[in-house]
Design an enzyme around this catalytic site. Sequence first.
Site, PDB file in Angstrom:
ATOM      1  N   ASP A  86      -2.545   2.617  -6.875  1.00 40.42           N
ATOM      2  CA  ASP A  86      -1.123   2.614  -6.516  1.00 40.42           C
ATOM      3  C   ASP A  86      -0.244   2.181  -7.684  1.00 40.42           C
ATOM      4  OD1 ASP A  86      -1.870   3.480  -4.032  1.00 40.42           O
ATOM      5  OD2 ASP A  86      -1.433   1.606  -2.999  1.00 40.42           O
TER       6      ASP A  86
ATOM      7  N   TYR B   4      -3.187   4.254  12.411  1.00 43.62           N
ATOM      8  CA  TYR B   4      -2.615   5.518  11.960  1.00 43.62           C
ATOM      9  C   TYR B   4      -3.223   6.668  12.733  1.00 43.62           C
ATOM     10  CZ  TYR B   4      -1.640   3.378   7.335  1.00 43.62           C
ATOM     11  OH  TYR B   4      -1.211   2.612   6.294  1.00 43.62           O
TER      12      TYR B   4
ATOM     13  N   ARG C 272       0.867  -1.178   0.000  1.00 42.47           N
ATOM     14  CA  ARG C 272       0.000   0.000   0.000  1.00 42.47           C
ATOM     15  C   ARG C 272       0.909   1.234   0.000  1.00 42.47           C
ATOM     16  NH1 ARG C 272      -5.442  -1.202   1.630  1.00 42.47           N
ATOM     17  NH2 ARG C 272      -5.621  -3.327   2.409  1.00 42.47           N
TER      18      ARG C 272
ATOM     19  N   HIS D 224       1.743   7.211  -0.357  1.00 45.04           N
ATOM     20  CA  HIS D 224       0.724   8.258  -0.309  1.00 45.04           C
ATOM     21  C   HIS D 224       1.169   9.458   0.525  1.00 45.04           C
ATOM     22  CE1 HIS D 224      -1.915   4.460  -0.587  1.00 45.04           C
ATOM     23  NE2 HIS D 224      -1.625   4.878  -1.802  1.00 45.04           N
TER      24      HIS D 224
ATOM     25  N   LYS E  22       2.085  11.834  10.519  1.00 48.43           N
ATOM     26  CA  LYS E  22       1.433  10.571  10.882  1.00 48.43           C
ATOM     27  C   LYS E  22       2.252   9.875  11.960  1.00 48.43           C
ATOM     28  CE  LYS E  22      -0.175   9.592   6.181  1.00 48.43           C
ATOM     29  NZ  LYS E  22       0.006   8.689   5.037  1.00 48.43           N
TER      30      LYS E  22
END
Length: 181
Positions: A168, A132, A59, A62, A72
């Site tokens: 992605d 997160y 993933r 981003h 984050k």
Amino acid sequence: MIFTSLALDGAYRVDLERRGDSRGYFARMFCREEFRDHGLTDTWSQCNMSHSAQKATLRGMHFQRAPKAEAKLVKCMAGAAFDVIVDLRRGSTTFGNWATVTLTAEGGEMIYIPQGFAHGFQTLTDDTQLLYFHSDYYSPDHEGGLHHADPKVGISWPLEVNSLSDRDRTLPFLSKVEPIS
């Protein structure tokens, strides 16, 4: 908590400082004062969780652009992940460089990602869950991404990718990504 600087300025590995006995342990995941003392974001606007069913799922990478750029704090709650950040800050001496922390549920380590970084991960086990904390709210109008296999960045993913979203797969290479202010 134990804060260890990563090779990219402003990014940290944060380890839990466990206090335990025969019953188990107690560990602090966040303390506003300790984050503030390290010059880090100390207010979280949103908390999210991701679940990846299969080992080798990728993933990322981003990020959010200003005015919705976000820091984050990421922790693994189940399984394990190879967590990666790429510096996209305008004028940074480490622009395009990457750093990684392997996150495991057992180890309790976390990664603090400052604004201006792309973030992604690859799962090292089935049924991996990441938690997160975000310093700002998600805004689809401000989202961006970087291709995970850009040869100029050169991320060394530990496993052959077996699952990747269409989005992605089509993210741009670094040469097409505008630096983040």
